[in-house]
Scaffold this motif. Structure first.
Motif, PDB file in Angstrom:
ATOM      1  N   MET A 229       0.847  -1.199   0.000  1.00 17.88           N
ATOM      2  CA  MET A 229       0.000   0.000   0.000  1.00 17.88           C
ATOM      3  C   MET A 229       0.880   1.245   0.000  1.00 17.88           C
ATOM      4  O   MET A 229       1.804   1.364   0.813  1.00 17.88           O
ATOM      5  CB  MET A 229      -0.920  -0.024   1.229  1.00 17.88           C
ATOM      6  CG  MET A 229      -1.932  -1.160   1.127  1.00 17.88           C
ATOM      7  SD  MET A 229      -2.925  -1.421   2.602  1.00 17.88           S
ATOM      8  CE  MET A 229      -3.675   0.172   2.812  1.00 17.88           C
ATOM      9  N   GLU A 241     -11.180   1.017   9.833  1.00 14.91           N
ATOM     10  CA  GLU A 241     -11.444  -0.423   9.685  1.00 14.91           C
ATOM     11  C   GLU A 241     -11.584  -1.184  11.004  1.00 14.91           C
ATOM     12  O   GLU A 241     -10.791  -0.990  11.920  1.00 14.91           O
ATOM     13  CB  GLU A 241     -10.290  -1.073   8.902  1.00 14.91           C
ATOM     14  CG  GLU A 241     -10.152  -0.572   7.490  1.00 14.91           C
ATOM     15  CD  GLU A 241      -8.987  -1.237   6.763  1.00 14.91           C
ATOM     16  OE1 GLU A 241      -8.491  -2.299   7.209  1.00 14.91           O
ATOM     17  OE2 GLU A 241      -8.585  -0.691   5.730  1.00 14.91           O
ATOM     18  N   HIS A 243     -12.295  -5.392  11.319  1.00 13.96           N
ATOM     19  CA  HIS A 243     -12.649  -6.570  10.522  1.00 13.96           C
ATOM     20  C   HIS A 243     -12.097  -7.853  11.136  1.00 13.96           C
ATOM     21  O   HIS A 243     -11.211  -7.820  11.985  1.00 13.96           O
ATOM     22  CB  HIS A 243     -12.190  -6.402   9.076  1.00 13.96           C
ATOM     23  CG  HIS A 243     -10.744  -6.019   8.909  1.00 13.96           C
ATOM     24  ND1 HIS A 243      -9.715  -6.800   9.346  1.00 13.96           N
ATOM     25  CD2 HIS A 243     -10.172  -4.906   8.346  1.00 13.96           C
ATOM     26  CE1 HIS A 243      -8.571  -6.209   9.035  1.00 13.96           C
ATOM     27  NE2 HIS A 243      -8.805  -5.059   8.450  1.00 13.96           N
ATOM     28  N   HIS A 247      -3.669  -8.967  10.654  1.00 12.78           N
ATOM     29  CA  HIS A 247      -2.639  -8.316   9.827  1.00 12.78           C
ATOM     30  C   HIS A 247      -1.260  -8.449  10.470  1.00 12.78           C
ATOM     31  O   HIS A 247      -1.118  -8.368  11.698  1.00 12.78           O
ATOM     32  CB  HIS A 247      -2.879  -6.809   9.725  1.00 12.78           C
ATOM     33  CG  HIS A 247      -3.988  -6.391   8.828  1.00 12.78           C
ATOM     34  ND1 HIS A 247      -4.227  -6.934   7.600  1.00 12.78           N
ATOM     35  CD2 HIS A 247      -4.926  -5.410   8.983  1.00 12.78           C
ATOM     36  CE1 HIS A 247      -5.259  -6.315   7.034  1.00 12.78           C
ATOM     37  NE2 HIS A 247      -5.711  -5.393   7.863  1.00 12.78           N
ATOM     38  N   TYR A 258      -0.286   5.641  13.180  1.00 11.38           N
ATOM     39  CA  TYR A 258      -1.138   4.455  13.126  1.00 11.38           C
ATOM     40  C   TYR A 258      -2.043   4.438  14.339  1.00 11.38           C
ATOM     41  O   TYR A 258      -1.561   4.521  15.471  1.00 11.38           O
ATOM     42  CB  TYR A 258      -0.327   3.150  13.053  1.00 11.38           C
ATOM     43  CG  TYR A 258      -0.878   2.278  11.939  1.00 11.38           C
ATOM     44  CD1 TYR A 258      -2.108   1.641  12.105  1.00 11.38           C
ATOM     45  CD2 TYR A 258      -0.226   2.173  10.727  1.00 11.38           C
ATOM     46  CE1 TYR A 258      -2.656   0.899  11.071  1.00 11.38           C
ATOM     47  CE2 TYR A 258      -0.766   1.432   9.687  1.00 11.38           C
ATOM     48  CZ  TYR A 258      -1.988   0.804   9.862  1.00 11.38           C
ATOM     49  OH  TYR A 258      -2.548   0.089   8.838  1.00 11.38           O
ATOM     50  N   GLN A 281      -8.462   0.072  13.302  1.00 11.08           N
ATOM     51  CA  GLN A 281      -7.180   0.428  12.676  1.00 11.08           C
ATOM     52  C   GLN A 281      -7.363   1.550  11.679  1.00 11.08           C
ATOM     53  O   GLN A 281      -8.364   1.593  10.950  1.00 11.08           O
ATOM     54  CB  GLN A 281      -6.561  -0.796  12.009  1.00 11.08           C
ATOM     55  CG  GLN A 281      -7.475  -1.443  11.006  1.00 11.08           C
ATOM     56  CD  GLN A 281      -7.064  -2.854  10.637  1.00 11.08           C
ATOM     57  OE1 GLN A 281      -6.494  -3.072   9.593  1.00 11.08           O
ATOM     58  NE2 GLN A 281      -7.390  -3.803  11.495  1.00 11.08           N
ATOM     59  N   TYR A 293       3.720   0.469   2.765  1.00  7.58           N
ATOM     60  CA  TYR A 293       3.784  -0.670   3.689  1.00  7.58           C
ATOM     61  C   TYR A 293       3.319  -1.970   3.059  1.00  7.58           C
ATOM     62  O   TYR A 293       2.606  -1.981   2.066  1.00  7.58           O
ATOM     63  CB  TYR A 293       3.162  -0.399   5.053  1.00  7.58           C
ATOM     64  CG  TYR A 293       1.682  -0.111   5.231  1.00  7.58           C
ATOM     65  CD1 TYR A 293       0.701  -1.056   5.017  1.00  7.58           C
ATOM     66  CD2 TYR A 293       1.299   1.134   5.756  1.00  7.58           C
ATOM     67  CE1 TYR A 293      -0.627  -0.776   5.282  1.00  7.58           C
ATOM     68  CE2 TYR A 293      -0.041   1.431   6.019  1.00  7.58           C
ATOM     69  CZ  TYR A 293      -0.997   0.474   5.784  1.00  7.58           C
ATOM     70  OH  TYR A 293      -2.321   0.740   6.052  1.00  7.58           O
ATOM     71  N   LYS A 297      -2.672 -10.332   5.095  1.00  4.82           N
ATOM     72  CA  LYS A 297      -4.103 -10.349   5.425  1.00  4.82           C
ATOM     73  C   LYS A 297      -4.652 -11.725   5.089  1.00  4.82           C
ATOM     74  O   LYS A 297      -4.490 -12.195   3.962  1.00  4.82           O
ATOM     75  CB  LYS A 297      -4.820  -9.283   4.595  1.00  4.82           C
ATOM     76  CG  LYS A 297      -6.303  -9.172   4.871  1.00  4.82           C
ATOM     77  CD  LYS A 297      -6.919  -7.986   4.125  1.00  4.82           C
ATOM     78  CE  LYS A 297      -8.361  -7.776   4.534  1.00  4.82           C
ATOM     79  NZ  LYS A 297      -8.941  -6.579   3.922  1.00  4.82           N
TER      80      LYS A 297
END
Ligand code: UGY
Ligand code: MN
Length: 304
Positions: A229, A241, A243, A247, A258, A281, A293, A297
């Motif tokens: 990304m 996010e 989910h 990660h 972050y 996140q 980065y 996932k």
């Protein structure tokens, strides 16, 4: 007279400060970060593989680390990496940054291959993904044919597949391994590629805020993917996010903030993050250079 001496002293300090910038990045006159490139223009990710560069002005502060370890996330910064010989590998040191001991279903580690080093195989039924951060490695397949993998290249090995990496000088890799979640009538295949060869993908819900590449096929057989990304400074995730997926993240370039759960962390190249399922996140890229980065996932499997 006194004001002349003061001005002279100020001038001297300024000159010394510029000299220091020219010679070293350390000390109170900090220089802007520089991303090295090799002759192909590929980034060398020097901050990822050289812990002493990061963070330059704090590295010697006794007891100081930005690393944190919580129930649902961890930030592991380069000054707290601990290397030891990797079992089954030759002349290779490893630092595990994510492991099942944290609650993860995968491992993520940095492997530092030294002169004349060789990789070992993962345990039975474990798949492996390798990404080159520094140097180059020769990958031998079952027929003994060698293929050179440079910085930004990667390889995926299905469970129980024979393979061997060799490094003649030195190389640094980030490795992900996971016990493969078999699915009837589906099998994964050996993959070799380079980041820049992968197409840019749509990012639904993100209004094209960041650039996304996936390094593995998206077909059902694969139970995880690795995303690359890229964010320009000032860009941030649109979706806040939460989910079911886990990660493992390695910041390859840039810096930003972050958000993990209720904590907000300044992060930069070289930092690794573990995110448990459902941890809130969010990321914003800051500073003067783009962020890149690499993100593990888990996908394509029913969480039940
Ligand atoms: O795809 C993802 O889950 C990704 N956007 N998450 C993240 O960057 N933390
Ligand atoms: Mn995510």
């Amino acid at each position: 007279m006194q004001s002349f001496s003061a001005k002279f002293l100020l001038l001297l300090l300024t000159v010394l400060c510029f000299l220091k910038i020219a010679v070293t990045e350390e000390g109170f006159c900090s220089a802007p970060s520089i991303i090295d490139s090799n002759s192909n223009g590929n980034p060398l990710y020097s901050k990822v593989i050289n812990p002493t560069l990061s963070p330059s002005h704090l590295q010697d502060l006794p007891g100081f680390t930005r690393s944190v370890y919580r129930n649902d996330h961890a930030l592991i910064t380069p000054e707290s990496h601990v290397f030891s010989p990797l079992p089954d590998w030759r002349n290779t040191l490893g630092a595990y940054l994510v492991s099942p001991a944290m609650g993860a279903h995968f491992v993520m580690y940095i492997a530092k291959m030294q002169e004349s080093s060789k990789s070992g195989l993962p345990p039975m039924d474990v798949e492996r993904f390798v990404f080159v951060l520094q140097g180059s490695v020769t990958l031998h397949n079952v027929s003994g044919i060698g293929q050179t993998l440079m910085v930004d290249s990667y390889a995926y090995f299905p469970p129980n597949s024979e393979h061997l990496f060799e490094s003649y000088e030195s190389a640094t890799l980030v490795v992900f391994e996971r016990r493969y979640a078999y699915l009837e009538n589906h099998i994964t295949e050996h993959v070799v590629g380079s980041t820049h060869q992968q197409p840019l993908l749509d990012t639904p819900g993100e209004a094209s805020v960041f650039q996304l590449r996936k390094l593995l096929p998206t077909s059902l057989a694969y139970d995880f993917n690795i995303h690359i990304m890229d964010f320009q400074p000032g860009e941030f995730l649109n979706v806040k996010e939460v989910h079911y997926n886990q990660h493992g993240l390695l910041l390859l370039e840039g810096q930003g903030i972050y958000r993990l759960g209720d904590s907000w962390y300044p992060v930069e190249a070289g930092d690794a993050i573990w995110m448990a399922p459902f941890v809130p996140q969010w990321y914003a890229a800051l500073g003067k250079i783009p962020t890149r980065y690499l993100l593990y996932k888990d996908v394509n499997r029913n969480p039940l």
